[in-house]
Design a protein around this motif. Structure first.
Motif, PDB file in Angstrom:
ATOM      1  N   UNK A  17       0.790  -1.230   0.000  1.00 14.13           N
ATOM      2  CA  UNK A  17       0.000   0.000   0.000  1.00 14.13           C
ATOM      3  C   UNK A  17       0.826   1.287   0.000  1.00 14.13           C
ATOM      4  N   UNK A  18       2.119   1.201   0.369  1.00 15.36           N
ATOM      5  CA  UNK A  18       2.962   2.402   0.413  1.00 15.36           C
ATOM      6  C   UNK A  18       3.547   2.758  -0.955  1.00 15.36           C
ATOM      7  N   UNK A  19       3.349   1.867  -1.942  1.00 13.49           N
ATOM      8  CA  UNK A  19       3.886   2.070  -3.294  1.00 13.49           C
ATOM      9  C   UNK A  19       2.712   2.241  -4.251  1.00 13.49           C
ATOM     10  N   UNK A  20       2.787   3.188  -5.192  1.00 14.37           N
ATOM     11  CA  UNK A  20       1.697   3.319  -6.170  1.00 14.37           C
ATOM     12  C   UNK A  20       1.475   1.996  -6.913  1.00 14.37           C
ATOM     13  N   UNK A  21       0.214   1.641  -7.104  1.00 17.37           N
ATOM     14  CA  UNK A  21      -0.137   0.353  -7.715  1.00 17.37           C
ATOM     15  C   UNK A  21       0.597   0.099  -9.045  1.00 17.37           C
ATOM     16  N   UNK A  82      -7.510   3.634 -14.948  1.00 16.98           N
ATOM     17  CA  UNK A  82      -6.927   4.635 -14.045  1.00 16.98           C
ATOM     18  C   UNK A  82      -7.739   4.696 -12.757  1.00 16.98           C
ATOM     19  N   UNK A  83      -7.109   4.248 -11.674  1.00 15.69           N
ATOM     20  CA  UNK A  83      -7.748   4.229 -10.353  1.00 15.69           C
ATOM     21  C   UNK A  83      -7.016   5.155  -9.388  1.00 15.69           C
ATOM     22  N   UNK A  84      -6.228   6.076  -9.931  1.00 15.37           N
ATOM     23  CA  UNK A  84      -5.396   6.929  -9.082  1.00 15.37           C
ATOM     24  C   UNK A  84      -6.213   7.813  -8.148  1.00 15.37           C
ATOM     25  N   UNK A  85      -7.470   8.055  -8.470  1.00 13.07           N
ATOM     26  CA  UNK A  85      -8.308   8.901  -7.606  1.00 13.07           C
ATOM     27  C   UNK A  85      -8.501   8.294  -6.227  1.00 13.07           C
ATOM     28  N   UNK A  86      -8.469   6.973  -6.144  1.00 15.54           N
ATOM     29  CA  UNK A  86      -8.625   6.326  -4.841  1.00 15.54           C
ATOM     30  C   UNK A  86      -7.327   5.722  -4.337  1.00 15.54           C
ATOM     31  N   UNK A 112     -12.578   7.081 -10.718  1.00 20.52           N
ATOM     32  CA  UNK A 112     -11.892   6.151 -11.615  1.00 20.52           C
ATOM     33  C   UNK A 112     -12.221   6.490 -13.069  1.00 20.52           C
ATOM     34  N   UNK A 113     -11.314   6.124 -13.957  1.00 23.10           N
ATOM     35  CA  UNK A 113     -11.576   6.217 -15.389  1.00 23.10           C
ATOM     36  C   UNK A 113     -12.844   5.417 -15.695  1.00 23.10           C
TER      37      UNK A 113
END
Length: 192
Positions: A17-21, A82-86, A112-113
């Motif tokens: 969880x500490x690293x971007x997916x 793209x799920x970067x929003x969450x 999300x996208x």
């Protein structure tokens, strides 16, 4: 000339969880599953290995391409939805949001996208590669979400999670380069 086009999803990853997916890499299990595929020779007709730019996809593609003696082409726009929003979501929450993503494809779920946009993007990437009409089979290495959207497109199916790969990742489907006819639905990596 008709060739086989395969879309393979990366297998198991190290979840952190500490690293971007998009920066997660393959786990030891994921690496071992991928390496086992290279010993069977069933991909010997593959002349192109095309990968998403996410680390886990590149690592999967590198293992296979090295055995085949071909270069990898990285296409950044083949990334997962793209799920970067969450960012990272715990498994139960992720599954609930993913169900909404597939169930309401014209709506952005929690930022999300949209599924319809991700589908257009992945289909466009695949079609750009196939338009080159190069000899040999093609292996695309990517992700489960956009892979399911791609499968739905070529199968003529509405976007629905019912058509998702089996749990655990490391699955593939195949279609013909000529006519884009789906040859088979999702199968486990071990069947390659």
């Amino acid at each position: 000339m008709t060739n086989v086009v395969r879309y393979l999803t990366h297998p198991q990853v190290n979840i952190d969880p500490s690293i971007p997916v998009p920066c997660w890499g393959l786990s030891e299990v994921g690496k071992a599953r991928t390496e086992a595929v290279t010993t069977r020779g069933r991909l010997s007709g593959t002349t192109q290995v095309i990968s998403s730019g996410e680390r886990k996809a590149i690592e999967t593609a590198e293992i296979i391409a090295a055995k085949l003696g071909v270069d990898i082409e990285v296409r950044e726009a083949m990334h997962e939805n793209d799920r970067s929003a969450t960012g990272f979501l715990v498994p139960d929450e992720f599954e609930a949001v993913a169900n909404q993503f597939f169930g309401q494809p014209h709506i952005s779920i929690r930022g999300w996208e949209r599924a319809v946009d991700a589908q257009l993007r992945i289909v466009d990437e695949v079609e750009q590669v196939l338009a080159r009409n190069e000899p040999g089979d093609v292996l695309f290495v990517g992700h489960g979400g956009v892979g399911t959207l791609l499968y739905c497109h070529y199968s003529g199916l509405e976007i629905d999670r019912a058509h998702d790969q089996p749990a655990g990742g490391g699955c593939f489907f195949a279609f013909s380069s000529d006519g884009r006819r789906v040859l088979h639905a999702w199968r486990r990596l071990e069947e390659l």
